[in-house]
Design a protein around this motif. Sequence first.
Motif, PDB file in Angstrom:
ATOM      1  N   PRO A  65       0.784  -1.244   0.000  1.00 27.67           N
ATOM      2  CA  PRO A  65       0.000   0.000   0.000  1.00 27.67           C
ATOM      3  C   PRO A  65       0.814   1.292   0.000  1.00 27.67           C
ATOM      4  N   GLU A  66       1.841   1.409   0.840  1.00 24.70           N
ATOM      5  CA  GLU A  66       2.585   2.668   0.903  1.00 24.70           C
ATOM      6  C   GLU A  66       3.285   2.976  -0.416  1.00 24.70           C
ATOM      7  N   ARG A  69       0.682   4.189  -2.848  1.00 25.38           N
ATOM      8  CA  ARG A  69       0.291   5.570  -2.595  1.00 25.38           C
ATOM      9  C   ARG A  69       1.276   6.553  -3.232  1.00 25.38           C
ATOM     10  N   ASN A 103      -3.625  -3.222  -3.446  1.00 24.22           N
ATOM     11  CA  ASN A 103      -4.828  -2.752  -2.770  1.00 24.22           C
ATOM     12  C   ASN A 103      -5.604  -1.742  -3.627  1.00 24.22           C
ATOM     13  N   VAL A 106      -6.522   1.683  -2.091  1.00 24.35           N
ATOM     14  CA  VAL A 106      -5.504   2.738  -2.158  1.00 24.35           C
ATOM     15  C   VAL A 106      -5.667   3.535  -3.449  1.00 24.35           C
ATOM     16  N   LYS A 109      -8.645   5.901  -3.145  1.00 26.69           N
ATOM     17  CA  LYS A 109      -8.347   7.079  -2.316  1.00 26.69           C
ATOM     18  C   LYS A 109      -7.509   8.094  -3.081  1.00 26.69           C
ATOM     19  N   GLU A 110      -6.490   7.618  -3.795  1.00 21.27           N
ATOM     20  CA  GLU A 110      -5.656   8.538  -4.570  1.00 21.27           C
ATOM     21  C   GLU A 110      -6.427   9.142  -5.735  1.00 21.27           C
ATOM     22  N   CYS A 180     -10.663  -0.857   2.018  1.00 19.47           N
ATOM     23  CA  CYS A 180     -10.929   0.557   2.291  1.00 19.47           C
ATOM     24  C   CYS A 180     -12.256   0.678   3.031  1.00 19.47           C
TER      25      CYS A 180
END
Length: 469
Positions: A65-66, A69, A103, A106, A109-110, A180
Motif C-alpha cells: 500500500p505505501e 500511494r 490494494n 488505495v 483514495k488517490e 478501504c
Amino acid sequence: MQKDKKLLMVFYGDDFTGSTDALEFMARAGAKTMLFMEPPSVELLSQYQNLDAIGVAGLTRSMIPEEMRRTLKEDFEKIALLNPRHVHYKVCSTFDSSSEIGNIGVAIKEGFKQFKNRFVPILIAAPNLGRYMAFGNLFAQMGIGSDGEIFRIDQHPSMSRHPVTPATEGDLRDQLALQCDFSSGLINLLDLELSLEQLKDKLKQISKENKIVFFDGLYERQMKILGELLEESVEYDKSLFTIGSSGVGKALGDYWQQKGKLNECKNWKALKENKAVLVLSGSASPVTADQIEYALKMGFAEVLVEPEFLEKNLEDFIIKYSDKIIQFLKKDISVIFHTSKGSNDKRLGATKEITNRLGWDASRTRKELPAKFGKILGQTALRVLSEVMLERLIIAGGDTSSYTARELGINAVEMIAPLYKGAPLCKAFAMDSPINNMEINLKGGQVGGKAYFVELQKGKIENQIKNYE
C-alpha cells in the motif's frame, strides 16, 4: 497529438498484461491508442498524431500500500496534466487484490484526491471475456477465450488459490471492504432493465449515499448502457475516475461508436507462421500449465527457472539458461522459459523455503518475487535476442509481466492485430534494445485454450474469427 484534441481516455493498468488487454478494447473500438511504460508528458504526446486514448502499464498490482500511494500520487498528477475525459484505473477482471498487495482501495483514495469526483464507478463485468457480475457477485469462466466452466470467483479453481491474491469473497463489495472504508452501492441486473432516465435517476440517488458504485453486467447488450452511464457521469471540467476491467473500455467504446465518435477498426495485420518463438512465463495458473504441457507435446522445448537463483549469482543462471535457449532456437525449436508449471509445481515450495532462509516476511516476498522473476526472465531473453533473431515474443503471467517488459527495455507498444480476447499482438518500441519493432504478445494466466502457444507459433488462431465477429 493535435493540440486542440482532447483525449477520450487515459487508462492506467496495474500490470502489463492487463494494460494490453485495455489497449485492445480501445484500439478495436476505433480509438487510436498507444500504451506507454510511464505517464507521457504533453510534449512527448505532441510527437504522436491524432491519438484518442493512451495507456500506462503500471506495476501497482504487485506493490504494497505505501508504495502504491507514492506511485499513484505522482502518476495521477502527471495524467491530470493531460486533462482526459476519462481516467480508467485498469484492474484484472478477476479483481486480483488484497489489503496487503495491489490494494484497490488505495487507488480509489488517490483517485478521489486527484480527480475530486462525487463518486467512483467500479465496472468489472466483461461478458465477452467470460466475466459476469450479478447482484454484486463476480463470476469468471475458467480460461479467457475458451469454453471453460463458470465459477463464482471465490470458488474458481485458479483464482481461489492464487499464490498472491487468492479470492476469498464472492461479493466484490465485501472484497473491497477489506481494503478501504468507503461505502459501496450497486446498480444491479434488475436496475439495468429500467428505462435510461430511470436508471440515471437511480444512479444519482445511489451515488449520493455511497462514494463507490459497483455495476452489474451479464449480457453483451448491457455494455452500451453502462457506457452511457459512465459518459453521463462526467462532471464539468473534471476527468471521471473509474475502476474496472477492460469492460470499461468495451462499454465506453460501444457507446462512442453508437454516437459516431469512433468507428470500429476491422483491418488488422495478418498473422504469419514463425519458425520458432520464445515464451517467457511467470504464470502459476493451471490454464497456462495446460498450455505449456500441450506445447511440449507438440515439439516445444522447455527451460526451467530454478528458484536457487534467488540466493546465488544471478549472472551465472542467466548465462546457463540463455545458452540452453539459444541452442534450441538455432535449431528452429520454440522454447518456453518458465518459473512454474501450475500451482502444484515443486518449485513453489522450494521458493518458499528459500525466501524463509533469506528472512523475507510475507509482505517482502509478495513484493520481491515478481521483480526477481521478471528480472531473470527479461535479462535472459535480452541475452538470447542479442544472439538469435526472432520475430515474435510471448510473455505470460500478470504479476511478473511489467517487470519483464521493463527489463527488456520496452518504452511503449501499439496493437497490430487481435488474437485471443484480452491478449492482442503488439509492436514493441524499445530503443537500443533487440526487442525494438518485434511482435510481442502478452497474456494473463487465465487467457486462451490449451493450444495457445502452438497456435501463436504457427500463425493459426482457430477461434480468432469467432471471437471477434
